[in-house]
Structure formats: C-alpha cells, structure tokens
Write an enzyme that holds these catalytic residues in place. Structure first.
Site, PDB file in Angstrom:
ATOM      1  CG  ASP A  14      17.735  -8.115 -63.578  1.00 48.13           C
ATOM      2  OD1 ASP A  14      16.886  -8.422 -62.711  1.00 48.13           O
ATOM      3  OD2 ASP A  14      18.953  -8.332 -63.449  1.00 48.13           O
ATOM      4  CG  ASP A  70      19.345  -6.520 -57.336  1.00 45.40           C
ATOM      5  OD1 ASP A  70      19.792  -5.740 -56.484  1.00 45.40           O
ATOM      6  OD2 ASP A  70      18.230  -7.065 -57.232  1.00 45.40           O
ATOM      7  CG  ASP A  88      22.952  -8.949 -63.832  1.00 44.60           C
ATOM      8  OD1 ASP A  88      21.729  -8.999 -63.560  1.00 44.60           O
ATOM      9  OD2 ASP A  88      23.824  -9.327 -63.047  1.00 44.60           O
TER      10      ASP A  88
END
Length: 243
Positions: free
Chosen positions: A18, A20, A194
């Site tokens: 991922d 961000d 996240d």
C-alpha cells in the site's frame, strides 16, 4: 513478527505494498505527502532483487503514484484495483459505474464546510474530513444517503475519510490478478497495508495456496498475521531486507 532480512526470500516472495501510511506518512491533504528520497532508492533495489515481483496496491490513481515515485514506474493497482499496470507495462481498466452520479449528494456538504475535500477518481469518490473532524458524522450520513440512491458502489471507512468505490473490485482481486502473471506467478504473496481497505488484500494473500502473509501497519483490529508499528517501521524493514 514481520519478516527479517534473513527470512525474506526474494526467490519465492511477491511483495505488494500500500502507499499512504504504509510507505509514506499521512498528510493533511493527499497531495501533500512527503516521499523520503531513500524510499525510491530502496524500492528500485527491491524490485531488481525480486526480479520485478514488487507492486504498489493503493486507493490512489496510478498517475499519482507515478508522480510521487518518479522516476520509478512500478507495477501498480490504483483505485483499489480499478486501474492496473502489469509488470510488462500493460494497462487494464475495469468497467465501473459513473461516480459523477454521487456528486449531487455530497457537493452541498463540501460547499458548506471548506475543510472537507471531495476527491473524484475513476470508479471511486473519497470524502476526506481530516481538516474538519467535527464533520465525520455528517460525512457518513451524506455518503450513506448517496449509496442508498445510487447502485453499484460500496462504502469504505478509512483514516479520516469515507469512500465510495465500485462494488466487486478490491485490493484482494487486484493482487489475485497480479498473481496470475509473470513475475509474480508461483511466488508467495506478501501484502503490507494499514487500513480497512487493505483487509481484502490480507484475506486473499493469507488464503493463497502455500500460504501468504499479510502485515498490518499501525494499531487496530486486523486479520493480518503480522504487524509493524508505523510507515517509518515499514521503510526501516525495507532498508533492512536489502542489507
């Protein structure tokens, strides 16, 4: 525990990341994230060491990832898999409903609260309230109403954002598509993310034949089998496995 430099095997692993709050720290606005210069160097070295079996899997459009990671143009899935660039550079765009149908339900709220940000993407629309946290409930109500009226979308809640994305498209399905292609096919999938949008990716890699690994970044419930504390910890791990 996350994989260490003596346990991570480039010969068998396919690494999916991922962006961000996984590779870069969160910022008040999506366009203001900072990419540490050594991150691009580490990703470039990782891609070479893995014979190309490294990809970004993100909610952002591909053009934004290319901007932040320039001059790298990694294999990547954007907008949760709506857009995908294979290792050979081939682009795939999945059919999606028109997100413009949602704007009449959300634009009035954004107009009343300048701290809100409405981000329109191919097949997805994100309502950010990081700069107006008091508007969280109003954002949820507006998005819920929009999706009650317009079909073909599902709602995702993220860190200070509520998003409508095309139904039946997820980071899990994006990773699955990569795993059908060279150089990813036949390797063990490892996915680091996240947010709740990454849970579909964790579920897919950990159910893959032979067993993959999901690594959750930060606090919160998750089905991932491993965890790292922060994006800084992810960057440190990536640097470590290149030693």
């Amino acid at each position: 525990m996350p994989p260490q430099n003596d346990a991570y095997d480039f010969a068998v692993d396919a690494l999916f990341l991922d962006f961000d709050n996984t590779l870069v720290d969160l910022a008040p606005r999506p366009e203001s994230v900072w990419v540490p210069p050594d991150l691009i160097t580490h990703l470039q070295r990782l891609q070479h060491a893995a014979d190309g079996a490294l990809a970004i899997v993100t909610g952002r459009p591909l053009e934004e990832i290319d901007h932040f990671l320039a001059p790298l143009r990694l294999p990547a899935a954007g907008v949760h898999g709506v857009e995908r660039r294979s290792a050979d550079g081939r682009l795939t765009y999945l059919p999606v409903p028109a997100v413009e149908r949602l704007l009449p339900y959300l634009s009035p709220l954004v107009s009343r609260h300048p701290g809100l940000l409405l981000e329109v993407k191919r097949g997805a629309l994100a309502l950010h309230y990081r700069r107006a946290p008091e508007c969280e409930h109003a954002c949820l109500l507006a998005m819920t109403e929009a999706l009650l009226q317009e079909q073909g979308f599902v709602m995702l809640r993220g860190k200070m954002v509520v998003e409508a994305k095309a139904a039946d498209i997820s980071k899990g399905s994006a990773i699955a598509a990569f795993m059908q292609e060279a150089p990813f096919a036949g390797r063990r999938p490892v996915f680091i993310g996240d947010d709740i949008t990454d849970e579909a990716g964790f579920a897919w890699v950990q159910s893959a034949q032979g067993g993959g690994l999901g690594i959750k970044v930060g606090p919160g419930d998750s089905q991932a089998h491993a965890r790292l504390a922060s994006a800084a910890a992810v960057r440190a791990m990536l640097a470590l496995i290149m030693q």
